[in-house]
Design an enzyme around this catalytic site. Structure first.
Site, short mmCIF file in Angstrom:
data_model
loop_
_atom_site.label_atom_id
_atom_site.label_comp_id
_atom_site.label_asym_id
_atom_site.label_seq_id
_atom_site.Cartn_x
_atom_site.Cartn_y
_atom_site.Cartn_z
N GLY A 47 -3.03 -8.83 2.24
CA GLY A 47 -1.65 -9.14 2.59
C GLY A 47 -0.69 -8.09 2.06
O GLY A 47 0.36 -8.41 1.52
N HIS A 48 -1.07 -6.82 2.23
CA HIS A 48 -0.23 -5.72 1.78
C HIS A 48 -0.64 -4.43 2.46
O HIS A 48 -1.64 -4.38 3.16
CB HIS A 48 -0.31 -5.57 0.25
CG HIS A 48 -1.66 -5.17 -0.23
ND1 HIS A 48 -2.62 -6.09 -0.59
CD2 HIS A 48 -2.23 -3.95 -0.43
CE1 HIS A 48 -3.71 -5.46 -0.98
NE2 HIS A 48 -3.50 -4.16 -0.89
N SER A 49 0.17 -3.40 2.22
CA SER A 49 -0.12 -2.05 2.66
C SER A 49 0.16 -1.12 1.48
O SER A 49 0.80 -1.52 0.51
CB SER A 49 0.79 -1.67 3.84
OG SER A 49 0.57 -0.33 4.24
N ARG A 94 -3.27 -4.75 5.61
CA ARG A 94 -4.60 -5.36 5.63
C ARG A 94 -4.56 -6.77 5.06
O ARG A 94 -3.84 -7.05 4.11
CB ARG A 94 -5.63 -4.50 4.90
CG ARG A 94 -5.70 -4.60 3.37
CD ARG A 94 -4.61 -3.90 2.58
NE ARG A 94 -4.23 -2.60 3.04
CZ ARG A 94 -4.78 -1.46 2.66
NH1 ARG A 94 -5.69 -1.46 1.73
NH2 ARG A 94 -4.36 -0.32 3.13
#
Length: 134
Positions: A47-49, A94
């Site tokens: 839940g991040h990039s 992702r």
């Protein structure tokens, strides 16, 4: 999308196989290694990039899905082979989900932990991508 599968050299033996990741397997120097395990099947990770960091994900055991988004395209890839990994370059959102029982996700990163490198809000990620793609 700026991701790619990379095969990890595998030495087969009737006593069991071994795979080795050395300096020439990945297109970056390893700076951090961590792994996810005991993840409930309904849970989501990621839940991040990252702005600059690259990561290489391997399903050491079991399987899980990697949902990728580059701001234009969304794609889901299932990882389930310990001799193949997924290189996720910077600027890719992702999410990891659908973990099988006993799965282990190994992550090899190109940088040590730096909170400033993370984008943890999807709307901020989209804004960042619009600005950085100019």
């Amino acid at each position: 999308m700026n991701v790619e599968f990379i095969s990890i050299p595998k030495i087969e033996d009737n006593r069991g196989n071994i795979s080795v990741i050395e300096h020439d397997v990945l297109p970056f120097e390893m700076k951090r290694v961590y792994y996810l395990y005991d993840v409930p099947s309904a849970a989501e990770r990621g839940g991040h990039s990252h702005k600059t960091q690259k990561e290489f994900l391997i399903a050491l055991s079991g399987s899980f899905d990697v949902v990728l988004n580059d701001g234009k395209e969304k794609r889901t890839i299932t990882l389930n082979k310990p001799f193949e990994g997924l290189l996720i370059n910077q600027g890719i959102w992702r999410e990891l989900n659908n973990f099988s029982s006993g799965s282990v996700c190994l992550v090899i990163a190109s940088a040590v932990f730096d909170e400033d490198d993370y984008i943890r809000d999807f709307d901020q990620f989209i804004a960042y991508k619009l600005f950085s793609d100019r």
